[in-house]
Structure formats: structure tokens, C-alpha cells
Scaffold this motif. Sequence first.
Motif, PDB file in Angstrom:
ATOM      1  N   GLU A  38       0.829  -1.206   0.000  1.00 46.34           N
ATOM      2  CA  GLU A  38       0.000   0.000   0.000  1.00 46.34           C
ATOM      3  C   GLU A  38       0.865   1.258   0.000  1.00 46.34           C
ATOM      4  O   GLU A  38       0.546   2.243  -0.669  1.00 46.34           O
ATOM      5  N   ASP A  39       1.950   1.216   0.747  1.00 45.74           N
ATOM      6  CA  ASP A  39       2.847   2.380   0.776  1.00 45.74           C
ATOM      7  C   ASP A  39       3.474   2.604  -0.599  1.00 45.74           C
ATOM      8  O   ASP A  39       3.606   3.757  -1.042  1.00 45.74           O
ATOM      9  N   SER A  40       3.839   1.521  -1.283  1.00 43.78           N
ATOM     10  CA  SER A  40       4.421   1.676  -2.624  1.00 43.78           C
ATOM     11  C   SER A  40       3.379   2.211  -3.601  1.00 43.78           C
ATOM     12  O   SER A  40       3.728   2.949  -4.528  1.00 43.78           O
ATOM     13  N   TYR A  41       2.094   1.869  -3.393  1.00 44.48           N
ATOM     14  CA  TYR A  41       1.059   2.423  -4.281  1.00 44.48           C
ATOM     15  C   TYR A  41       0.934   3.925  -4.084  1.00 44.48           C
ATOM     16  O   TYR A  41       0.710   4.662  -5.045  1.00 44.48           O
ATOM     17  N   HIS A  42       1.074   4.403  -2.859  1.00 41.81           N
ATOM     18  CA  HIS A  42       1.066   5.847  -2.622  1.00 41.81           C
ATOM     19  C   HIS A  42       2.180   6.518  -3.421  1.00 41.81           C
ATOM     20  O   HIS A  42       1.977   7.599  -4.000  1.00 41.81           O
ATOM     21  N   GLN A  43       3.359   5.906  -3.456  1.00 40.23           N
ATOM     22  CA  GLN A  43       4.468   6.477  -4.208  1.00 40.23           C
ATOM     23  C   GLN A  43       4.182   6.461  -5.709  1.00 40.23           C
ATOM     24  O   GLN A  43       4.440   7.443  -6.417  1.00 40.23           O
ATOM     25  N   VAL A  44       3.646   5.344  -6.197  1.00 38.55           N
ATOM     26  CA  VAL A  44       3.281   5.251  -7.613  1.00 38.55           C
ATOM     27  C   VAL A  44       2.240   6.302  -7.965  1.00 38.55           C
ATOM     28  O   VAL A  44       2.313   6.948  -9.014  1.00 38.55           O
ATOM     29  N   SER A  45       1.266   6.503  -7.082  1.00 35.10           N
ATOM     30  CA  SER A  45       0.217   7.488  -7.326  1.00 35.10           C
ATOM     31  C   SER A  45       0.780   8.904  -7.364  1.00 35.10           C
ATOM     32  O   SER A  45       0.384   9.724  -8.201  1.00 35.10           O
ATOM     33  N   SER A  46       1.723   9.203  -6.470  1.00 34.06           N
ATOM     34  CA  SER A  46       2.323  10.545  -6.441  1.00 34.06           C
ATOM     35  C   SER A  46       3.121  10.817  -7.709  1.00 34.06           C
ATOM     36  O   SER A  46       3.031  11.902  -8.294  1.00 34.06           O
ATOM     37  N   VAL A  47       3.892   9.830  -8.151  1.00 35.30           N
ATOM     38  CA  VAL A  47       4.667   9.994  -9.384  1.00 35.30           C
ATOM     39  C   VAL A  47       3.723  10.164 -10.563  1.00 35.30           C
ATOM     40  O   VAL A  47       3.941  11.006 -11.448  1.00 35.30           O
TER      41      VAL A  47
END
Length: 237
Positions: A76-85
Motif C-alpha cells: 500500500e505504501d508503494s502504491y502511494h508512491q506510484v500514485s504521487s509519481v
Amino acid sequence: MSDQETSVPDEPPAGPGPALRPVRGAAHCAVAALALAALAWVVRAVWHIRLALAGQPASGPPDQGGGRHRPLTALEDSYHQVSSVGGAVMLLCALAFLAWLDRVRDNARALSGAEPRYASFWLYLGWILPVANLWIPRGIVADAHRSVFPDRRLPAVVNWWWGLWLAGLVGGVGLLYSDSTDEIIARAYTDVLSLLVADAVIVAAAGTAALMIRTLTRAQRQRMDETAPTGRPGIAP
């Protein structure tokens, strides 16, 4: 009275009209930005699938209501990063697209001698003003093409692009959506198919936008090449 006839001076030549602006480089930048945006959304779709396959943790969704949020898993934390990028890439894409459209619009004015149907502020406000954003951006693109080619039909790719863009807006994961990143994660756990359909629509919209840019840019450049030798105002020979 003098026998010499009084000569009437010729009318002064008309001043140069608006100068044409190079459009090929802006088109290439916009197409590249759209390709990058499509790639970013494909990555988001991959993360939606990964979340669905992992399944929702026993502790429930990240946003548990009442202002309470549980700690995020690594995925889930990596999805937040993907979403921000992805959000940053979409902003870059929007700026590149507007830079191209601004040049196409200025060139249409120089080639046709007609003022655009929409004032300059609509180039930016038209995308964010509710209701108006349902037709004004397409109208700006269509007006820029039709003012130069009044005898041609509007390329079908313009309508395909706009239809897919509107579908992407209402699909739940477009540029304008109300769900937070944590709420989208919860949707991936419970209804990933709707997210994947919305992802596919946005990728398709980016692809048709790139094709539209190439089509309209090519047509405008051909007209610029045709009119350049004639010495029309604003046209550099």
C-alpha cells in the motif's frame, strides 16, 4: 500652375501580421509527455492488480472511518508512491499539451486572419471550470483547426480523444476525482475491475490525444509550407 502632374503616393504596404510559431518541437514534447502519462497509468493498473491479488488485510481498509487510519502495508505504501509519481507526470503532460495548443492556436490566427472563437483565458480556465470543461477544451481545438481549414471536416480523432477524456474523468481515477489514495486502495480490494476499466480508458485517451496532436500538427505545417512562398503577412518566405 505646373505642367507636371501631381502624383498620388501609393498606399503604404500593410504591416506584417502575427508571426508563425514553430510547432513541431511542441508537438513532439506533448506526444512524449502523453506516452509517459500512459506508461504511468499502466503502472498504476499493475499496482491495482497487485493489491487485488494480495487481498485486503484482516485489519480492514487503510481508512477505517472517523479519522482513523491503520498503518499501511509495504504494498500500500508503494502504491502511494506510484500514485504521487503518476500525478506529477500528469501535471507535466498537461503543461506540454497546453504549450502545444497555445502555439497551434496562435498559428491558426496568423494563417486565417480570424480571431479565435474563445478568449485566451479559456485555454486554461476551460479545463477546470465545472460544466464549461465538458465542451470548451474540445471547442478550442476544433476552432484552431477549422479556422485554417473551413472546407474540411474535423478529423474524427478529435471526437475520439474528447469522448475518451470525458469517460476518464467520470471513471473515478482521472485527473479530477474525489476518492483519496487510501479509498482507491480499498476499491482495488473490493472492485478492481472498475479501476482497471478506468485505467484502460485513460491510457486510450492518452493514445488518441497523441494521434490527434500528430494529425493536426501535420495539417497545419502543410498549410504553413503552402502559404510561405506567397508572401502573405505573417508568413516568412
